[in-house]
Motif scaffolding. Structure first.
Motif, PDB file in Angstrom:
ATOM      1  N   HIS A   1       0.825  -1.197   0.000  1.00  0.00           N
ATOM      2  CA  HIS A   1       0.000   0.000   0.000  1.00  0.00           C
ATOM      3  C   HIS A   1       0.868   1.259   0.000  1.00  0.00           C
ATOM      4  N   GLY A   2       0.281   2.362  -0.421  1.00  0.00           N
ATOM      5  CA  GLY A   2       0.965   3.643  -0.370  1.00  0.00           C
ATOM      6  C   GLY A   2       0.761   4.318   0.969  1.00  0.00           C
ATOM      7  N   GLY A   3       1.179   5.556   1.034  1.00  0.00           N
ATOM      8  CA  GLY A   3       1.001   6.332   2.254  1.00  0.00           C
ATOM      9  C   GLY A   3       2.244   6.371   3.109  1.00  0.00           C
ATOM     10  N   LEU A   4       2.312   7.388   3.942  1.00  0.00           N
ATOM     11  CA  LEU A   4       3.463   7.619   4.798  1.00  0.00           C
ATOM     12  C   LEU A   4       3.146   7.325   6.260  1.00  0.00           C
ATOM     13  N   GLY A   5       4.174   7.023   7.013  1.00  0.00           N
ATOM     14  CA  GLY A   5       4.108   7.044   8.466  1.00  0.00           C
ATOM     15  C   GLY A   5       4.868   8.280   8.910  1.00  0.00           C
ATOM     16  N   ILE A   6       4.153   9.293   9.406  1.00  0.00           N
ATOM     17  CA  ILE A   6       4.771  10.556   9.792  1.00  0.00           C
ATOM     18  C   ILE A   6       4.782  10.668  11.315  1.00  0.00           C
ATOM     19  N   ALA A   7       5.981  10.737  11.887  1.00  0.00           N
ATOM     20  CA  ALA A   7       6.123  10.964  13.330  1.00  0.00           C
ATOM     21  C   ALA A   7       6.533  12.411  13.558  1.00  0.00           C
TER      22      ALA A   7
ATOM     23  N   GLN B   1      15.692  -1.090   7.164  1.00  0.00           N
ATOM     24  CA  GLN B   1      14.570  -1.648   6.415  1.00  0.00           C
ATOM     25  C   GLN B   1      14.261  -0.866   5.140  1.00  0.00           C
ATOM     26  N   GLY B   2      14.979   0.204   4.912  1.00  0.00           N
ATOM     27  CA  GLY B   2      14.744   1.007   3.711  1.00  0.00           C
ATOM     28  C   GLY B   2      13.367   1.631   3.669  1.00  0.00           C
ATOM     29  N   LEU B   3      12.918   2.171   4.821  1.00  0.00           N
ATOM     30  CA  LEU B   3      11.562   2.717   4.901  1.00  0.00           C
ATOM     31  C   LEU B   3      11.527   4.145   4.359  1.00  0.00           C
ATOM     32  N   GLY B   4      11.542   4.250   3.051  1.00  0.00           N
ATOM     33  CA  GLY B   4      11.462   5.565   2.432  1.00  0.00           C
ATOM     34  C   GLY B   4      10.152   6.270   2.697  1.00  0.00           C
TER      35      GLY B   4
ATOM     36  N   ILE C   1       7.477  19.621   1.277  1.00  0.00           N
ATOM     37  CA  ILE C   1       8.343  18.534   1.744  1.00  0.00           C
ATOM     38  C   ILE C   1       7.551  17.253   1.955  1.00  0.00           C
ATOM     39  N   LEU C   2       6.321  17.376   2.465  1.00  0.00           N
ATOM     40  CA  LEU C   2       5.511  16.194   2.787  1.00  0.00           C
ATOM     41  C   LEU C   2       4.700  15.680   1.601  1.00  0.00           C
ATOM     42  N   ALA C   3       4.746  16.367   0.470  1.00  0.00           N
ATOM     43  CA  ALA C   3       3.982  15.933  -0.708  1.00  0.00           C
ATOM     44  C   ALA C   3       4.550  14.634  -1.276  1.00  0.00           C
ATOM     45  N   GLY C   4       3.694  13.871  -1.935  1.00  0.00           N
ATOM     46  CA  GLY C   4       4.137  12.633  -2.578  1.00  0.00           C
ATOM     47  C   GLY C   4       4.098  11.453  -1.635  1.00  0.00           C
ATOM     48  N   ASP C   5       4.159  10.239  -2.211  1.00  0.00           N
ATOM     49  CA  ASP C   5       4.062   9.039  -1.381  1.00  0.00           C
ATOM     50  C   ASP C   5       5.418   8.424  -1.063  1.00  0.00           C
ATOM     51  N   ARG C   6       6.495   8.902  -1.688  1.00  0.00           N
ATOM     52  CA  ARG C   6       7.848   8.420  -1.453  1.00  0.00           C
ATOM     53  C   ARG C   6       7.971   6.918  -1.662  1.00  0.00           C
ATOM     54  N   GLY C   7       7.083   6.343  -2.458  1.00  0.00           N
ATOM     55  CA  GLY C   7       7.083   4.902  -2.671  1.00  0.00           C
ATOM     56  C   GLY C   7       8.354   4.379  -3.317  1.00  0.00           C
TER      57      GLY C   7
END
Length: 276
Positions: A143-149, A171-174, A225-231
């Motif tokens: 799935h797409g989407g970010l985890g933002i802390a 883990q390469g969590l882009g 900066i937060l735009a896009g899914d960085r997939g």
């Protein structure tokens, strides 16, 4: 429900109209935080005000509906989160008059009984691995989407943050983004006097992160900066956002003493009039 919620900014849209809407949300959210400081128990005013623009931008990014999750790791800034959720249209009721009441979920640290809050946070450092775990789950599920802390700079003294940073890079969590609300203060004073963070960007880069520095009150920069899914990315992103404690309220702005504040209704009204 306020007028700000009647015409939400579209996450796919850009330009001055969207930024004006987000700025109006941020100003209204600051007024709500001041109202919460005027509750019988007061609130963590300084950090709630410093982190608000970050939260407004992050929640706007999450409104794309792609599974992005925003975790406020510095959970003591719950007043800021409740206000941001309300003006962003995620939390229908105004939390300010209900804040701190025994029969309400709007406590000093956020929990999942509040709409828009998936993970409870309060003990510093714990929200960072929650968001990283979310990012990993999204990737493993295809799935797409970010985890933002969203963490504070004083919070970076917690070892759990750096354990998570190491795992996220390995883990390469882009699709994991750690935004640091760098307001320079913490409970006992200034970060610089307690445990300084020199060359912070280089530290994240040494762990394998992509690093960006920005003005944490610049909604245009934050949303970009937060735009896009960085997939397609393999390096997690650390955003070092320089902020001002108590931002928006001239009487307390930049003062370490505004960390936790209880005020009366008269002072609250005066401070709210000064917010632009």
């Amino acid at each position: 429900m306020t007028a700000l919620l009647d015409a939400p900014a579209r996450p796919e849209a850009g330009g001055d109209e969207v930024l004006a809407t987000l700025a109006a949300r941020a100003a209204e959210a600051r007024r709500l935080v001041v109202d919460m400081a005027a509750s019988p128990r007061g609130c963590h005013l300084g950090g709630s005000l410093s982190v608000l623009d970050i939260l407004i931008a992050a929640l706007h990014r999450a409104s794309a509906g792609d599974g992005t999750e925003v975790v406020l790791s510095k959970g003591h800034a719950a007043a800021g989160l409740y206000a941001a959720l309300h003006v962003s249209g995620i939390l229908p009721e105004n939390p300010a008059p209900l804040y701190g009441r025994a029969d309400q979920p709007y406590t000093g640290h956020p929990g999942p009984k509040v709409p828009g809050v998936r993970f409870p946070t309060g003990s510093l450092g714990h929200g960072v691995p929650y968001a990283a775990g979310w990012a990993l789950a999204r990737r493993l599920g295809g799935h797409g989407g970010l985890g933002i802390a969203v963490a504070g700079d004083g919070e970076l003294q917690e070892g759990l943050v750096w354990e998570t940073v190491q795992v996220a890079a390995a883990q390469g969590l882009g699709n994991f983004v750690l935004v640091v609300d760098r307001n320079g203060g913490q409970n006992d004073g200034y970060v610089e006097d307690i445990s300084p963070l020199p060359r912070l960007g280089e530290r994240f880069e040494a762990f394998g992160f992509e690093t960006v520095h920005t003005d944490g009150h610049d909604l245009g920069a934050l949303t970009a900066i937060l735009a896009g899914d960085r997939g397609a990315e393999r390096r997690p992103l650390a955003v070092i956002a320089d902020t001002v404690k108590g931002k928006g309220v001239p009487a307390v702005q930049g003062k370490a003493g505004c960390h936790y504040v209880t005020i009366d209704a008269t002072r609250a009204a005066k401070w709210k009039r000064a917010i632009r």
